[in-house]
Design a protein around this motif. Structure first.
Motif, PDB file in Angstrom:
ATOM      1  N   VAL A  25       0.188 -10.796  -1.412  1.00  0.00           N
ATOM      2  CA  VAL A  25       0.367  -9.553  -2.157  1.00  0.00           C
ATOM      3  C   VAL A  25       0.812  -8.417  -1.241  1.00  0.00           C
ATOM      4  CG1 VAL A  25      -0.754  -7.867  -3.671  1.00  0.00           C
ATOM      5  CG2 VAL A  25      -1.305 -10.305  -3.898  1.00  0.00           C
ATOM      6  N   TRP A  26       0.115  -8.217  -0.104  1.00  0.00           N
ATOM      7  CA  TRP A  26       0.438  -7.101   0.781  1.00  0.00           C
ATOM      8  C   TRP A  26      -0.353  -7.261   2.063  1.00  0.00           C
ATOM      9  CZ3 TRP A  26       4.180  -3.687  -0.326  1.00  0.00           C
ATOM     10  CH2 TRP A  26       4.294  -2.534   0.442  1.00  0.00           C
ATOM     11  N   HIS A  27       0.115  -6.677   3.146  1.00  0.00           N
ATOM     12  CA  HIS A  27      -0.690  -6.572   4.358  1.00  0.00           C
ATOM     13  C   HIS A  27      -0.318  -5.301   5.101  1.00  0.00           C
ATOM     14  CE1 HIS A  27       2.875  -8.622   6.091  1.00  0.00           C
ATOM     15  NE2 HIS A  27       2.516  -8.064   7.224  1.00  0.00           N
ATOM     16  N   THR A  28      -1.272  -4.827   5.903  1.00  0.00           N
ATOM     17  CA  THR A  28      -1.019  -3.671   6.753  1.00  0.00           C
ATOM     18  C   THR A  28      -1.124  -4.120   8.202  1.00  0.00           C
ATOM     19  OG1 THR A  28      -3.347  -2.991   6.843  1.00  0.00           O
ATOM     20  CG2 THR A  28      -1.990  -2.080   5.044  1.00  0.00           C
ATOM     21  N   LEU A  29      -0.460  -3.412   9.071  1.00  0.00           N
ATOM     22  CA  LEU A  29      -0.437  -3.780  10.483  1.00  0.00           C
ATOM     23  C   LEU A  29      -1.527  -3.092  11.297  1.00  0.00           C
ATOM     24  CD1 LEU A  29       3.423  -3.767  11.046  1.00  0.00           C
ATOM     25  CD2 LEU A  29       1.921  -5.726  10.613  1.00  0.00           C
ATOM     26  N   GLU A  30      -2.190  -2.110  10.697  1.00  0.00           N
ATOM     27  CA  GLU A  30      -3.223  -1.385  11.418  1.00  0.00           C
ATOM     28  C   GLU A  30      -4.151  -0.689  10.433  1.00  0.00           C
ATOM     29  OE1 GLU A  30      -0.105   0.841  10.103  1.00  0.00           O
ATOM     30  OE2 GLU A  30       0.319  -0.055  12.046  1.00  0.00           O
ATOM     31  N   THR A  31      -5.323  -0.287  10.951  1.00  0.00           N
ATOM     32  CA  THR A  31      -6.205   0.604  10.214  1.00  0.00           C
ATOM     33  C   THR A  31      -6.589   1.714  11.169  1.00  0.00           C
ATOM     34  OG1 THR A  31      -8.090  -0.791  10.765  1.00  0.00           O
ATOM     35  CG2 THR A  31      -7.182  -1.050   8.563  1.00  0.00           C
ATOM     36  N   PRO A  32      -6.536   2.959  10.739  1.00  0.00           N
ATOM     37  CA  PRO A  32      -6.090   3.344   9.399  1.00  0.00           C
ATOM     38  C   PRO A  32      -4.619   2.981   9.197  1.00  0.00           C
ATOM     39  CG  PRO A  32      -6.395   5.316  10.752  1.00  0.00           C
ATOM     40  CD  PRO A  32      -6.862   4.135  11.571  1.00  0.00           C
ATOM     41  N   ALA A  33      -4.322   2.606   7.981  1.00  0.00           N
ATOM     42  CA  ALA A  33      -2.954   2.199   7.638  1.00  0.00           C
ATOM     43  C   ALA A  33      -2.054   3.422   7.595  1.00  0.00           C
ATOM     44  CB  ALA A  33      -2.938   1.502   6.283  1.00  0.00           C
ATOM     45  N   LEU A  34      -0.864   3.277   8.163  1.00  0.00           N
ATOM     46  CA  LEU A  34       0.118   4.352   8.091  1.00  0.00           C
ATOM     47  C   LEU A  34       0.717   4.357   6.687  1.00  0.00           C
ATOM     48  CD1 LEU A  34       1.877   3.924  11.546  1.00  0.00           C
ATOM     49  CD2 LEU A  34       0.060   5.523  10.897  1.00  0.00           C
ATOM     50  N   ILE A  35       0.758   5.532   6.075  1.00  0.00           N
ATOM     51  CA  ILE A  35       1.268   5.664   4.711  1.00  0.00           C
ATOM     52  C   ILE A  35       2.617   6.355   4.770  1.00  0.00           C
ATOM     53  CG2 ILE A  35       0.846   6.632   2.421  1.00  0.00           C
ATOM     54  CD1 ILE A  35      -2.188   6.463   3.148  1.00  0.00           C
ATOM     55  N   HIS A  36       3.654   5.588   4.475  1.00  0.00           N
ATOM     56  CA  HIS A  36       5.018   6.093   4.491  1.00  0.00           C
ATOM     57  C   HIS A  36       5.424   6.478   3.071  1.00  0.00           C
ATOM     58  CE1 HIS A  36       5.608   4.679   8.605  1.00  0.00           C
ATOM     59  NE2 HIS A  36       4.985   3.567   8.247  1.00  0.00           N
ATOM     60  N   PRO A  37       6.329   7.441   2.908  1.00  0.00           N
ATOM     61  CA  PRO A  37       6.766   7.819   1.560  1.00  0.00           C
ATOM     62  C   PRO A  37       7.346   6.630   0.787  1.00  0.00           C
ATOM     63  CG  PRO A  37       7.534   9.430   3.154  1.00  0.00           C
ATOM     64  CD  PRO A  37       6.941   8.288   3.933  1.00  0.00           C
ATOM     65  N   GLN A  38       8.129   5.795   1.435  1.00  0.00           N
ATOM     66  CA  GLN A  38       8.727   4.620   0.800  1.00  0.00           C
ATOM     67  C   GLN A  38       8.108   3.381   1.446  1.00  0.00           C
ATOM     68  OE1 GLN A  38      11.314   4.568  -1.709  1.00  0.00           O
ATOM     69  NE2 GLN A  38      10.623   6.674  -1.908  1.00  0.00           N
ATOM     70  N   SER A  39       6.926   3.007   0.989  1.00  0.00           N
ATOM     71  CA  SER A  39       6.217   1.873   1.574  1.00  0.00           C
ATOM     72  C   SER A  39       7.053   0.610   1.499  1.00  0.00           C
ATOM     73  CB  SER A  39       4.889   1.652   0.859  1.00  0.00           C
ATOM     74  OG  SER A  39       4.050   2.757   1.057  1.00  0.00           O
ATOM     75  N   ARG A  40       7.099  -0.106   2.621  1.00  0.00           N
ATOM     76  CA  ARG A  40       7.782  -1.399   2.679  1.00  0.00           C
ATOM     77  C   ARG A  40       6.788  -2.404   3.219  1.00  0.00           C
ATOM     78  NH1 ARG A  40      10.651   1.648   5.482  1.00  0.00           N
ATOM     79  NH2 ARG A  40      12.438   2.721   4.684  1.00  0.00           N
TER      80      ARG A  40
END
Length: 189
Positions: free
Chosen positions: A46-61
């Motif tokens: 479904v999804w994964h993040t590369l770090e926590t806290p997760a970086l939140i970009h305007p156009q998430s990829r």
């Protein structure tokens, strides 16, 4: 009967140029993999993040990844849905070498802890905290010294323990998992 389950949607949000919330994607997960051939589980990444806290970009990829990877990225998270078909006699008779091969197909051969006398041939352990939510059906959580059958609506908090999933129900079980990278303390065996 083992009919495939209805595919679910993955809705990803973000922001437009004015900073207003928008939908970036509304479609089934694009990364789906059957593990171990017919009778094996189907993973929906479904999804994964590369770090926590997760970086939140305007156009998430979604970060790129090659193939299926069992644990989340180091210091990251992973969400997946797994459909577990009813367990076959073939699974119950796996050798330790065959079990390791199954985990290699999931991107983490070293997670396999299969050994002679283990409570289940697909026993495994990762340095993660996993939240497992049964969406449909039922499944048995197998631990070294305990078992629990969980049903739709039940939640398991799996804290880096040696475990396996055994679908003894005769019907497909669908679970959602949120995996968080962790690290064993010196107190862990």
């Amino acid at each position: 009967m083992n009919l495939p389950q209805k595919t679910f949607r993955r809705v990803v949000t973000g922001h437009d140029a004015d900073g207003k919330a928008i939908i970036i994607s509304d479609a089934p997960p694009v990364h789906t993999q059957l593990v171990g051939g017919t009778g094996g589980p189907t993973f929906f990444e479904v999804w994964h993040t590369l770090e926590t806290p997760a970086l939140i970009h305007p156009q998430s990829r979604e970060p790129h990844e090659n193939g299926l990877v069992l644990p989340p990225p180091k210091k990251g998270t992973r969400m997946r849905v797994i459909e577990f078909p009813p367990e076959s006699e073939e699974i119950r008779k796996l050798t330790a070498t065959e079990a390791a091969t199954k985990f290699r197909a999931m991107g983490d051969e070293k997670a396999s802890t299969s050994a002679e006398g283990a409570p289940h041939p697909l026993m495994h352990r990762t340095q993660t905290v996993d939240y497992g939510i049964v969406l449909e059906g039922e499944i048995t959580l197998v631990l070294d010294r305990a078992e629990a059958t969980i049903q739709a609506g039940d939640i398991v908090i799996q804290c880096g323990t040696n475990h396996a999933w055994a679908n003894r129900s005769g019907k497909i079980c669908r679970m959602a998992f949120i995996l968080i990278d962790g690290q064993f303390t010196d107190e862990n065996v």
